[in-house]
Design an enzyme around this catalytic site. Structure first.
Site, PDB file in Angstrom:
ATOM      1  N   LYS A  86      -5.305  -8.669   1.513  1.00 57.54           N
ATOM      2  CA  LYS A  86      -4.740  -7.285   1.597  1.00 57.54           C
ATOM      3  C   LYS A  86      -5.240  -6.814   0.188  1.00 57.54           C
ATOM      4  CE  LYS A  86      -2.755  -3.814   2.781  1.00 57.54           C
ATOM      5  NZ  LYS A  86      -1.147  -3.837   3.054  1.00 57.54           N
TER       6      LYS A  86
ATOM      7  N   THR B 210       3.209  -5.781   1.182  1.00 57.88           N
ATOM      8  CA  THR B 210       1.921  -6.191   0.426  1.00 57.88           C
ATOM      9  C   THR B 210       2.542  -6.587  -0.940  1.00 57.88           C
ATOM     10  OG1 THR B 210       0.930  -4.709   1.556  1.00 57.88           O
ATOM     11  CG2 THR B 210       0.000  -5.127  -0.543  1.00 57.88           C
TER      12      THR B 210
ATOM     13  N   LYS C 194       1.536   0.547  -6.327  1.00 61.85           N
ATOM     14  CA  LYS C 194       2.049  -0.733  -6.432  1.00 61.85           C
ATOM     15  C   LYS C 194       1.071  -1.650  -5.896  1.00 61.85           C
ATOM     16  CE  LYS C 194       3.987  -2.440  -3.229  1.00 61.85           C
ATOM     17  NZ  LYS C 194       3.610  -3.079  -1.854  1.00 61.85           N
TER      18      LYS C 194
END
Length: 293
Positions: free
Chosen positions: A173, A98, A241
C-alpha cells in the site's frame, strides 16, 4: 453451510459500502463504531450492534477493522479490552486500515500467540471502488490460511493479491500511495496548464487520459477537479497520514523519496488552509490559489 460471522469496526467513507456489500452477499455482520449514529443506516439494513470491540471480537469468526490511524489500530487490537485478547481461538483478524508495516507485524505475532490468524489487507479504489465491490486488496500474512478469507475479500474487491508475510500488504500500500502522490501533482498541473492556456480541460482529458499519461487519478479525479467537486472519496488528512508512514518506512530503509516528500509538503500546505477534510483531488484548489497570488 452457514457463512462466518463478520465483525466490522469502522464505517467511514469506504467502510460503510464494504459492510453493505458483505450483507448483500449473505454474510451476517456485527459491528461497532465510536459514534453509533454513524452506523444507524447499516443497523437498519440488518447489521447487529455490539457495545465495544471486546464484545464484538467474542462473537465474530472474522474481525475486520477499517479505522483512521495507526493509533486507532493499536487501540482496538491491544489491551485487555482489545480484539486480540478477546477473539475466539482460530478466528481471523483482518486490518484493512492503511497503517504501519511494523504494526502489522506486531499484531500478527501477538495474535499468533493466542492461536489467531492475523492479516494486514489495506485497500485502494476509493469510495467508488468500495461501493462497486471493486477494491484492490493487498494482503500480508500466512499463505496457509489465506483461502479461508478469499470469499470475503472477493465480495469487497476484484483484485485480491497475497503479497507475502505479515506487513507485506502495508508495504504494498505504501508503494501505491507513493505512486499516487507524485501522479496527483502531475494531474493537477496538467489541468491547470490546460486552463491557463485557454483550453477546455474536459476536451483535453479526452485526448490525454487514453495515452501514456493515463492514470486512475486522471480519469476519476480529473473531472472532479474541473467541476470543483472536492467531496472526499479519500480524505486529505488520511492521505497525509499515509505519506508520513511511507516516508518513515523509506527513511528506515535509507531510500530517498523526493517526489513523495514534495507531494506531502504541498498537501500539508493545503491542510493548513482548511483542506484536511476535502478529498485528495482538492490539491487542485491549492494550485489554483497559488496561481492567482
Amino acid at each position: 453451510m452457514s457463512k462466518p460471522v463478520i465483525g466490522f469496526i469502522g464505517t467511514g467513507v469506504m467502510g460503510k459500502s464494504m459492510v453493505r456489500n458483505l450483507m448483500k452477499a449473505g454474510f451476517p455482520v456485527q459491528m461497532f463504531t465510536r459514534t453509533k449514529e454513524k452506523a444507524e443506516e447499516l443497523l437498519n439494513e440488518g447489521a447487529e450492534w455490539q457495545e465495544n470491540p471486546a464484545e464484538l471480537a467474542k462473537e465474530a469468526d472474522i474481525m475486520i477493522t477499517m479505522v483512521g490511524y495507526p493509533s486507532d489500530v493499536k487501540e482496538v487490537y491491544f489491551g485487555n479490552d482489545g480484539i486480540i485478547h478477546n477473539a475466539k481461538e482460530g478466528s481471523y483478524l483482518v486490518d484493512m486500515t492503511t497503517s504501519s508495516p511494523q504494526l502489522a507485524e506486531e499484531i500478527y505475532e501477538k495474535a499468533k500467540e493466542r492461536g489467531l490468524h492475523a492479516y494486514d489487507a489495506p485497500v485502494s479504489g476509493g469510495d467508488t471502488g468500495a461501493k462497486q465491490g471493486k477494491l484492490t486488496i493487498m494482503a500480508g500474512g500466512e499463505a496457509e490460511h489465506f483461502e479461508k478469507l478469499l470469499p470475503v475479500f472477493q465480495v469487497m474487491g476484484e483484485n485480491v493479491v497475497l503479497q507475502g508475510p505479515a506487513g507485506a500488504g502495508q508495504h504494498t500500500k505504501m508503494c501505491n500511495q507513493i505512486a499516487i502522490a507524485s501522479n496527483m501533482m502531475g494531474v493537477v498541473e496538467a489541468i491547470t496548464y490546460a486552463e491557463t492556456a485557454g483550453l477546455d480541460p474536459k476536451t483535453v482529458l479526452q485526448s490525454i487520459e487514453f495515452g501514456a499519461a493515463g492514470s486512475w487519478s486522471l480519469s476519476n479525479l480529473g473531472p472532479r477537479m474541473i467541476d470543483d467537486n472536492f467531496d472526499p472519496g479519500f480524505y486529505v488528512k488520511h492521505f497525509i497520514k499515509d505519506m508520513e508512514i511511507a516516508i518513515q518506512s523509506a527513511d528506515q530503509m535509507e531510500l530517498p523519496v523526493p517526489g513523495l516528500k514534495l507531494a506531502k509538503s504541498l498537501y500539508d500546505e493545503l491542510s493548513k488552509v482548511g483542506g484536511s477534510n476535502d478529498g485528495t483531488q482538492a490539491l487542485y484548489k491549492y494550485y489554483k490559489m497559488k496561481a492567482e497570488q
